[in-house]
Design a protein around this motif. Structure first.
Motif, PDB file in Angstrom:
ATOM      1  N   GLN A 136     -46.986 -25.694  39.574  1.00  0.00           N
ATOM      2  CA  GLN A 136     -45.577 -25.842  39.922  1.00  0.00           C
ATOM      3  C   GLN A 136     -44.909 -24.483  39.832  1.00  0.00           C
ATOM      4  OE1 GLN A 136     -43.068 -28.431  37.517  1.00  0.00           O
ATOM      5  NE2 GLN A 136     -41.839 -28.836  39.346  1.00  0.00           N
ATOM      6  N   CYS A 137     -44.149 -24.163  40.857  1.00  0.00           N
ATOM      7  CA  CYS A 137     -43.526 -22.840  40.940  1.00  0.00           C
ATOM      8  C   CYS A 137     -42.408 -22.703  39.914  1.00  0.00           C
ATOM      9  CB  CYS A 137     -42.969 -22.632  42.343  1.00  0.00           C
ATOM     10  SG  CYS A 137     -42.150 -21.051  42.530  1.00  0.00           S
ATOM     11  N   CYS A 138     -42.416 -21.601  39.217  1.00  0.00           N
ATOM     12  CA  CYS A 138     -41.391 -21.353  38.210  1.00  0.00           C
ATOM     13  C   CYS A 138     -40.095 -20.878  38.847  1.00  0.00           C
ATOM     14  CB  CYS A 138     -41.905 -20.318  37.216  1.00  0.00           C
ATOM     15  SG  CYS A 138     -42.593 -18.856  38.004  1.00  0.00           S
ATOM     16  N   PHE A 139     -40.134 -20.603  40.132  1.00  0.00           N
ATOM     17  CA  PHE A 139     -38.916 -20.138  40.794  1.00  0.00           C
ATOM     18  C   PHE A 139     -38.210 -21.266  41.537  1.00  0.00           C
ATOM     19  CE2 PHE A 139     -41.651 -16.512  40.221  1.00  0.00           C
ATOM     20  CZ  PHE A 139     -40.787 -15.587  39.669  1.00  0.00           C
ATOM     21  N   CYS A 140     -38.983 -22.085  42.239  1.00  0.00           N
ATOM     22  CA  CYS A 140     -38.325 -23.108  43.053  1.00  0.00           C
ATOM     23  C   CYS A 140     -38.796 -24.521  42.714  1.00  0.00           C
ATOM     24  CB  CYS A 140     -38.568 -22.824  44.531  1.00  0.00           C
ATOM     25  SG  CYS A 140     -40.251 -23.167  45.065  1.00  0.00           S
ATOM     26  N   SER A 141     -39.718 -24.673  41.758  1.00  0.00           N
ATOM     27  CA  SER A 141     -40.226 -25.973  41.309  1.00  0.00           C
ATOM     28  C   SER A 141     -41.161 -26.667  42.287  1.00  0.00           C
ATOM     29  CB  SER A 141     -39.087 -26.958  40.965  1.00  0.00           C
ATOM     30  OG  SER A 141     -38.299 -26.420  39.950  1.00  0.00           O
ATOM     31  N   ARG A 167     -49.877 -17.946  46.325  1.00  0.00           N
ATOM     32  CA  ARG A 167     -48.415 -17.956  46.345  1.00  0.00           C
ATOM     33  C   ARG A 167     -47.879 -19.370  46.411  1.00  0.00           C
ATOM     34  NH1 ARG A 167     -46.753 -13.660  50.947  1.00  0.00           N
ATOM     35  NH2 ARG A 167     -44.736 -13.902  49.916  1.00  0.00           N
ATOM     36  N   CYS A 168     -46.622 -19.506  46.001  1.00  0.00           N
ATOM     37  CA  CYS A 168     -45.946 -20.790  46.127  1.00  0.00           C
ATOM     38  C   CYS A 168     -45.781 -21.113  47.607  1.00  0.00           C
ATOM     39  CB  CYS A 168     -44.583 -20.718  45.457  1.00  0.00           C
ATOM     40  SG  CYS A 168     -43.494 -22.094  45.868  1.00  0.00           S
ATOM     41  N   ASN A 169     -46.017 -22.360  47.926  1.00  0.00           N
ATOM     42  CA  ASN A 169     -45.912 -22.767  49.321  1.00  0.00           C
ATOM     43  C   ASN A 169     -44.509 -22.635  49.882  1.00  0.00           C
ATOM     44  OD1 ASN A 169     -48.385 -23.361  50.232  1.00  0.00           O
ATOM     45  ND2 ASN A 169     -48.318 -25.547  49.734  1.00  0.00           N
ATOM     46  N   ARG A 170     -43.545 -22.855  49.020  1.00  0.00           N
ATOM     47  CA  ARG A 170     -42.193 -22.892  49.567  1.00  0.00           C
ATOM     48  C   ARG A 170     -41.505 -21.532  49.514  1.00  0.00           C
ATOM     49  NH1 ARG A 170     -38.143 -26.057  46.247  1.00  0.00           N
ATOM     50  NH2 ARG A 170     -38.780 -28.021  47.198  1.00  0.00           N
ATOM     51  N   CYS A 171     -41.358 -20.986  48.308  1.00  0.00           N
ATOM     52  CA  CYS A 171     -40.570 -19.749  48.186  1.00  0.00           C
ATOM     53  C   CYS A 171     -41.427 -18.514  48.304  1.00  0.00           C
ATOM     54  CB  CYS A 171     -39.780 -19.739  46.889  1.00  0.00           C
ATOM     55  SG  CYS A 171     -40.774 -19.416  45.416  1.00  0.00           S
ATOM     56  N   LYS A 172     -42.728 -18.704  48.343  1.00  0.00           N
ATOM     57  CA  LYS A 172     -43.653 -17.591  48.529  1.00  0.00           C
ATOM     58  C   LYS A 172     -43.738 -16.657  47.323  1.00  0.00           C
ATOM     59  CE  LYS A 172     -44.989 -19.107  52.284  1.00  0.00           C
ATOM     60  NZ  LYS A 172     -46.337 -19.663  52.282  1.00  0.00           N
TER      61      LYS A 172
HETATM   62 ZN   LIG Z   1     -41.626 -21.419  44.743  1.00  0.00          ZN
END
Ligand SMILES: [Zn+2]
Length: 1153
Positions: free
Chosen positions: A505-510, A483-488
């Motif tokens: 790189q997260c496609c939701f929160c970068s 999972r993305c570290n920030r937005c999960k």
């Molecule tokens: Zn994210």
């Protein structure tokens, strides 16, 4: 952690690249230990660091980002918080009346014969005959490598078992007894209010019809939905010669409003006047108000504003698409300068980009009807306004033949009425998610200007046709999903791998996240991981992850769920035969509890409770010779008198269960108890699940307003005089907040409630429905239940409800890419914070509609992304995450928005929005707001996207040309504009039902399907072509079928040939047809077989078994039927389609001026 280190430079979306294959990957999920499933979870070291649960919901503690349930909330902790505005209702004195007449007639003769919702409403269900013996797995293990199979897990959950509780240690307000052939004659403790039989009579022979013999249909395999519906429809025609296909959706002109110039060819000249069948009666259209017609013709030389000559009205064409309405002129006509844009909005609908769409434009060269009587001048011809039938047929013929491949961002799927297959290539199937628009305005200003709601209708556990692949189950072992570290957000096809694959790189929160070592993989020259095609989470739109223990309540893997059957045994329930029917059915139905994958038997345990104003629990432990009953008469503080032996495995306790089910009807056969409790029943089920530490479902069979002294007691507060007043909203609100609090406790435990209601009078669905509704359960209602006519419907519903795919203890979160976010949710669920949708149970039919709003600018390049993550417990007790991803386009031009809308989804959203609105606003306010919003949507289009033309012209966007007719159906629906025959309970019931409907269900509910049965081809599998819902389309020499998902009407014209009547009904004349039939007689002739096969097919398509009602023309039941002819004026004051279109046009003109 290298969070946010640097932006990657690659393309934002990793689209699947055809042709890329061939990397041999080592088995992924290296941590997993195939064959030793228990070990998968053994050594997990806790949640990933760094995640803060944004708003920890009450009762949860933050974990990996998906909230896990915390300690169970105390049942009583919230009951003191009753809302002040409901004070009083709880303390009202009981109003129960005298016992019903001894005659046992449970169907008061004075009742109106029907309420269209009562029986039929409830149903749907695939009939038993279509129910597969083996349920397909909800998901399947993905085994490209050595992923362990999920099924083997179940052994870990077999141990259930609270310490045995001695039945002797019952508290003083409860009595224990053993039921059995030897002891059943012992009366229950005195004072309980019901009179048990003094001996055990033999099982009544009259019940033979309900025995297990009914189960034979289970063996039939469930057929796929019909695939040839569009075939054989006379209206689906050969290509329109020479017509070119545009890939854009073009606007529609409504000619009656402002017909295009004659030279454009719209009108009679485009159709061969001599073909087609004449329409029966003359044009019914009401006179068109002069002002809505259009500007004076003389001022607009290119636009004929007055109604076209009769022939131009194309009124002779029965619902053809190509009729003069908007049809794009055939190419043979010279284009008119300045008119171009609107012109090609033809009926033939081209929806969105259609890469595979051939050039020929399906048209209807022979479509036109022979000239009939010319319509009177100055009338708007119903055939010249957009026809739902034509739009549906066009979409079927244009898009039904090719699979819908989800690889392309922002693709508008085929309509819900089209049969099509889906190939997942990186976006979720439209069976899981549909959007109001697949092209989102880049800015909030644009979105506001258009007033087009941005919403997604999500059905996370949707059933798929057998040809499509169920979501793969991915097991990443003890480390859980990446999972993305920030937005999960969960790993998905749109995550961008960088730095040689070491980070993504997260496609939701970068945010940039390190790839865990076990998940590392090299990238190819295009920047794509070489294991792209081996991993569902990198290449597919939908898939599942096996959840780790961090996703589980109390950090413990869940036990398999339990089903508790709770049967009202008060006077009405017994006398109507209901109790016996349920008990007989359960004997066999218990063999069909949901199973995971290829498991041999269901992991679900079962328990049984009966009740009237006291509760009876049953010990059905396998070691007992006979079941034991425990009575709890103190319902004020409900508890479960036994733990061991209450929830059991069906196979182990089969003998005891069968004995119990045999005895229940006899024990209560002579009861005179008419009062019931309700809340304590739910509390009892909830307490039982708590004690067993599992989630589950309560199946409650209930008959009356709970007026017995107990928590949650209700009074009869029905008052039809409130309709159309400011207090009307109270009819939809619960009369006490007690049930809201109870629902909250149920959700915390994963206790889902399905409620089967059998009322003979008002029982306050608005209040009783609160717990089912907020726990993700279902309500079924069979008013004036009669065994002969209603048992099939009820049993089909019950079978489907018990067997269907369901997840428990579910939490859903929708993540979005930067720029938009989910702001509002509609459906049957509970929310304790603003982001997480909680459902004690979520079945394959339940839908959640989510609205999005901008919080920043979007870019056309990156588009917008949705990720719906559903954490749930499977029917075998496995904790899973189901992920659906969808990518949408973004636009800076409003025209792109209007070209990529989906009106059916828009209507789904608008109906749910309005149906929620009635809880807080007067119905009229809600209706006006709906009209206003749609007028703004259409006015914005007219102002910004249509080329200049006379204000007198009504120009509709091609993709929204049905918005007015469908909106009108919502406005005249029983919730928003009830007729005199609609009860308060019907309205509350429909309101809740619609709120969890998917797009296909709202589509047919608001605009029913009307089929001329006498036109059916008995030699083919196809359906006859549907016709528009208007009385003028009916011929008295024909027989029609109308279905709306809740009811099926068979309407018989007075002049139908005697032979047809004989073939279908087995009687010799119209007068002999009985309108009390609840099924068509089984007759051995082609017409009877064909009609019954159509009915069966429709029943299979719907999630509830529809009530069949025979309507004879000019019979009094016809009024009920006409209620569903939604293009006509309704008795309750609803406008006809033509009138409403004129009204909308007026509204739009006002907005533009
Ligand atoms: Zn994210």
């Amino acid at each position: 952690m290298s969070v946010n280190q640097q932006a990657h430079t690659g393309p934002p979306y990793g689209q699947p690249q055809p042709g890329y294959q061939g990397y041999q990957q080592p088995a992924y999920g290296g941590q997993s230990l195939p064959g030793v499933p228990q070990l998968q979870y053994g050594a997990y070291n806790g949640p990933m660091p760094g995640y803060q649960q944004p708003v920890p919901p009450q009762g949860y503690f933050p974990s990996l980002g998906f909230p896990s349930k915390g300690s169970p909330v105390s049942l009583n902790s919230d009951t003191s918080s009753l809302a002040p505005n409901f004070i009083g209702s709880l303390r009202a004195p009981p109003t129960s009346g005298a016992p019903p007449p001894a005659s046992g007639a449970s169907h008061p003769s004075g009742h109106p014969a029907y309420s269209q919702f009562e029986h039929g409403d409830v149903q749907n269900g695939i009939p038993a005959s279509a129910t597969p013996m083996q349920r397909p797995p909800a998901s399947q293990p993905f085994l490209p490598g050595s992923a362990p199979t999920p099924v083997s897990q179940t052994s870990a959950f077999q141990q259930y078992g609270p310490p045995p509780a001695s039945v002797q240690q019952l508290s003083n307000h409860m009595a224990g007894m053993t039921i059995g052939s030897a002891t059943a004659s012992a009366p229950p403790p005195a004072g309980l209010g019901y009179g048990p039989p003094t001996s055990v009579p033999p099982v009544s022979g009259s019940f033979s019809a309900t025995g297990s013999g009914l189960y034979t249909p289970y063996s039939a395999s469930q057929g796929p939905p019909p695939t040839s519906v569009s075939q054989g429809l006379p209206l689906a025609q050969p290509p329109f010669p020479g017509q070119t296909v545009s890939t854009q959706r073009l606007p529609t002109q409504v000619p009656g409003f402002a017909p295009p110039p004659p030279s454009t060819g719209v009108g009679p000249s485009s159709y061969p006047p001599t073909t087609g069948a004449p329409r029966p009666p003359a044009m019914p259209g009401p006179p068109l108000p002069g002002q809505t017609l259009a500007g004076p013709p003389s001022s607009q030389p290119n636009h004929v504003s007055s109604p076209p000559p009769p022939s131009a009205m194309s009124g002779l064409h029965p619902g053809p698409p190509m009729s003069g309405l908007q049809g794009p002129p055939p190419p043979t006509h010279p284009p008119q300068p300045g008119y171009q844009m609107q012109q090609n909005g033809s009926f033939g609908q081209v929806r969105g980009p259609q890469p595979n769409y051939g050039g020929a434009y399906p048209g209807t060269p022979n479509y036109g009807s022979p000239p009939g009587p010319p319509p009177p001048p100055k009338r708007l011809d119903p055939d010249s306004i957009p026809s739902p039938i034509q739009v549906i047929e066009d979409d079927r013929s244009n898009r039904g033949s090719e699979p819908f491949v989800t690889g392309v961002r922002g693709q508008v799927p085929p309509l819900v009425t089209t049969n099509f297959l889906v190939k997942d290539q990186g976006n979720a199937s439209p069976r899981y998610i549909r959007c109001t628009s697949y092209n989102i305005p880049c800015t909030s200003d644009m979105a506001k200007q258009s007033q087009v709601p941005l919403a997604a209708v999500i059905k996370p556990l949707a059933a798929l046709p057998p040809e499509e692949t169920l979501p793969y189950l991915v097991d990443h072992g003890e480390s859980g999903p990446v999972r993305c570290n920030r937005c999960k957000a969960y790993m998905c096809p749109f995550m961008q791998f960088i730095e040689g694959g070491r980070r993504f790189q997260c496609c939701f929160c970068s945010c940039v996240t390190e790839v865990p070592p076990h998940y590392f993989q090299h990238l190819d020259h295009t920047g794509k991981r070489v294991d792209f095609y081996d991993r569902p989470e990198l290449s597919l739109g939908s898939y599942e992850f096996l959840a780790t223990v961090d996703y589980c309540k109390n950090n413990k893997f869940p036990s398999p769920p339990a089903f508790i059957f709770m049967i009202d045994v008060s006077y009405n329930a017994v006398k109507s035969g209901l109790v016996r029917l349920i008990c007989e059915e359960l004997k066999s139905l218990l063999d069909y509890l949901p199973r995971e994958g290829n498991m041999e038997e269901s992991a679900i345990r079962v328990g049984f409770v009966t009740y009237n104003k006291v509760l009876h629990f049953y010990n059905v432990k396998s070691s007992l010779a006979q079941p034991q009953m425990m009575v709890v008469s103190d319902v004020a503080d409900m508890f479960v008198p036994l733990l061991d032996g209450f929830l059991v495995n069906v196979n182990e306790s089969r003998t005891v269960i069968t004995s119990l089910l045999d005895q229940i009807p006899e024990m209560f056969a002579d009861t005179r108890e008419t009062e019931t409790v309700f809340a304590p029943v739910i509390q009892a089920g909830l307490e039982a699940l708590k004690a067993a530490e599992c989630a589950g479902k309560l199946f409650i069979f209930h008959t009356s307003l709970p007026i017995a002294e107990a928590p949650g007691k209700l009074k009869n507060r029905d008052d039809r005089k409130l309709i159309n007043t400011d207090k009307e909203k109270t009819l939809f609100q619960p009369q006490t907040s007690f049930y809201n609090n109870l629902a909250k406790d149920c959700v915390a435990q994963g206790c889902c409630v399905d409620l089967f209601l059998f009322p003979n009078q008002y029982l306050d669905v608005a209040t009783l429905g609160v717990v089912p509704y907020q726990t993700g359960g279902s309500i079924y209602k069979y008013a004036y239940f009669q065994l002969e006519t209603d048992q099939d419907r009820f049993l089909n519903d019950l079978r489907r409800d018990v067997q269907k795919e369901v997840g428990f203890d579910a939490v859903m979160r929708v993540r979005t890419s930067t720029g938009i976010r989910a702001t509002d949710f509609f459906g049957a669920f509970y929310m304790s914070n603003t982001t997480d949708v909680e459902m004690a149970g979520l079945d394959c039919d339940k839908t959640i509609t989510v609205e999005f709003k901008h919080d920043d600018k979007l870019s056309e390049d990156s588009g917008a992304l949705l990720q719906c993550a559903l954490l749930y417990t499977s029917c075998a007790g496995q904790r899973r995450l189901r992920i659906h991803n969808l990518s949408l386009n973004c636009c800076t031009q409003l025209a792109d928005l209007y070209r990529n809308c989906e009106t059916d989804t828009l209507i789904n959203y608008l109906a749910k929005y309005a149906y929620r609105g009635v809880l807080s606003s007067p119905v009229k306010t809600v209706r006006d707001a709906l009209i206003n919003q749609c007028a703004q949507i259409l006015a914005c289009y007219r102002k910004n996207c249509a080329s200049p033309s006379s204000a007198g012209q009504l120009i509709l966007p091609e993709c929204m040309k049905l918005l007015p007719v469908y909106l009108n159906c919502v406005l005249k629906s029983d919730v928003l504009q009830p007729g005199p025959e609609v009860t308060t309970d019907d309205r509350a019931y429909i309101r809740q039902l619609v709120t969890s409907m998917d797009v296909a269900e709202t589509n047919v509910f608001f605009y029913p399907r009307l089929l001329p049965l006498t036109k059916a081809d008995v030699d083919s599998d196809s359906l006859p072509a549907a016709i528009r819902n208007s009385e003028e389309r009916l011929s008295k020499g024909d027989i029609y079928l109308l279905e709306n998902g809740l009811n099926i009407f068979v309407w018989v014209g007075v002049s139908v040939q005697q032979s047809l009547i004989q073939n279908l009904f087995g009687v010799s004349s119209f007068g002999q047809i009985s309108n009390t039939l609840s099924a068509l007689p089984i007759l051995e002739n082609p017409f009877s077989k064909k009609v019954r096969s159509i009915v069966d097919m429709l029943q299979r398509q719907r999630s509830r078994y529809m009530k069949l009602i025979i309507v004879k023309q000019e019979d009094k039941l016809e009024m009920l039927f006409k209620h569903f002819l939604v293009e006509d004026k309704s008795l309750s004051g609803g406008a006809s389609y033509v009138d409403f279109l004129c009204h909308m046009h007026k509204e739009i003109r006002q907005l533009l001026s």
